[in-house]
Design an enzyme around this catalytic site. Structure first.
Site, PDB file in Angstrom:
ATOM      1  N   GLU A   1       0.921  -1.188  -0.069  1.00  0.00           N
ATOM      2  CA  GLU A   1      -0.040   0.033   0.008  1.00  0.00           C
ATOM      3  C   GLU A   1       0.980   1.382   0.074  1.00  0.00           C
ATOM      4  OE1 GLU A   1      -1.447  -2.172   3.606  1.00  0.00           O
ATOM      5  OE2 GLU A   1      -0.134  -2.833   2.162  1.00  0.00           O
TER       6      GLU A   1
ATOM      7  N   CYS B   1      17.439  -6.983   1.332  1.00  0.00           N
ATOM      8  CA  CYS B   1      18.333  -7.506   2.028  1.00  0.00           C
ATOM      9  C   CYS B   1      19.738  -7.613   1.960  1.00  0.00           C
ATOM     10  CB  CYS B   1      17.758  -9.051   1.369  1.00  0.00           C
ATOM     11  SG  CYS B   1      16.002  -9.341   1.566  1.00  0.00           S
TER      12      CYS B   1
END
Length: 364
Positions: A182, A287
């Site tokens: 979102e 990551c």
């Protein structure tokens, strides 16, 4: 957090067209560099979910029977269109995520690599045949589409991660429903339009915006056959457990944190370059950020000095500013969490070689 007049509403993309849907809930989308609201995002309700899944089911039944030649023709065209719209996609990413334009273009490049791989799918879809595995018995295998699959993707790579999933699912004959974050949803809508322009039939790629209500609906809907997820480890566990309980195939990729070990005989300039790039690229929201670097023996003090030099040289600014090397983190809550971690480390005795807690970019 300051706000401004909202003039944009971000819709879903269902069955080949933008639509407001039936849900009456919305959530603001912010520009993280300014803190201002840039749009209102419509959130799906159950009726929107059912409409989307029904369109995907209908599309999957026909798309899976279309020849590989026609499927790959769409994929080649889609690849061409994404390459033509790199700048527009990058601007949407930077406006809602905050990463600098060069980072945004880099993630699009990684997505293009997957589209190109999917263009070669006919070779990977071949089955096997073994003659006379036992007397009078032959064995063969063939591959079939799964049906309707959904992708639930994170905020930090709003183009790359959807492009990890959708081209492969579509190339193999499935219909795909994307539930993007979102926080930065606009790039997903542009991808949907590019799929349509590439000739993809309506309903094969759809974008459904939502929150936990929509996620839970996808995880439990009887006509969704598979789920692919990238996000935090706790949510990955929840997604895997919930979807598998409802008979779905699941990929659930949880949070990852890279570590680095630097030995005394390492090229310390090279190591420092990579540590700085990992730490500050995409504001560390990936990551590959390398949260921990362990320097062994004599490497430690010199490495810290070299990383300090590179850290202080990083150009921090709005991601749209030419020459910017690091933009803002995604939300004020993210900033507060990072400041808390640094403060606790200092209180525990860590040496503060570079301190960015009070950094202010004028006008932002």
């Amino acid at each position: 957090m300051s706000t401004t007049t909202v003039t944009t509403t971000i819709n879903h993309f269902i069955n080949g067209a933008e639509t407001a849907g039936e849900g009456d809930r919305t959530t603001p989308v912010y520009n993280p560099a300014t803190g201002q609201v840039s749009a209102e995002l419509r959130l799906a309700n159950r009726a929107d979910l059912d409409t989307t899944v029904a369109a995907a089911r209908k599309a999957a039944d026909s798309w899976g029977d279309i020849s590989l030649a026609k499927r790959t023709a769409v994929l080649f065209k889609f690849r061409e269109l994404v390459a033509e719209h790199v700048d527009e996609l990058a601007q949407l990413i930077t406006a809602e995520h905050g990463k600098v334009l060069s980072d945004a273009k880099g993630e699009i490049g990684r997505g293009l690599e997957v589209i190109e791989f999917a263009c070669g799918i006919p070779q990977l879809l071949k089955g096997d045949y073994s003659d006379q595995v036992s007397t009078g018995i032959d064995v063969f295998s063939f591959r079939e589409p799964l049906g309707v699959v959904a992708g639930i993707t994170p905020f930090n790579f709003p183009v790359m991660v959807p492009l990890w999933m959708a081209p492969m699912a579509i190339a193999t004959g499935n219909a795909f429903i994307l539930k993007p974050s979102e926080r930065d949803p606009s790039a997903s809508l542009l991808l949907a339009k590019l799929w349509k322009d590439a000739g993809l039939p309506d309903g094969v790629f759809q974008v459904l915006h939502g929150d936990k209500e929509t996620v839970d609906g996808l995880l439990t809907h009887p006509d969704v056959d598979g789920i692919s997820f990238v996000g935090s480890t706790p949510i990955a566990q929840y997604v895997h457990e919930t979807a598998t309980k409802h008979g779905k195939r699941v990929q659930a990729l949880g949070g990852a944190k890279n570590h680095a070990i630097i030995l005394p005989d390492a090229d310390l300039d090279n190591a420092a370059d990579h540590l700085a790039a990992a730490a500050f690229g995409s504001a560390g929201e990936r990551c590959m950020a390398i949260s921990v670097a362990v320097a062994v023996g004599d490497a430690a003090d010199l490495l810290v000095k070299k990383v300090e030099e590179r850290a202080t040289a990083v150009k921090v600014n709005n991601g749209t500013v030419p020459g910017a090397e690091m933009g803002p983190v995604i939300t004020p809550a993210s900033k507060e969490r990072i400041v808390k971690i640094v403060t606790e480390a200092e209180q525990a005795g860590a040496a503060m070689v570079v301190d960015g807690r009070d950094l202010v970019i004028p006008g932002h």
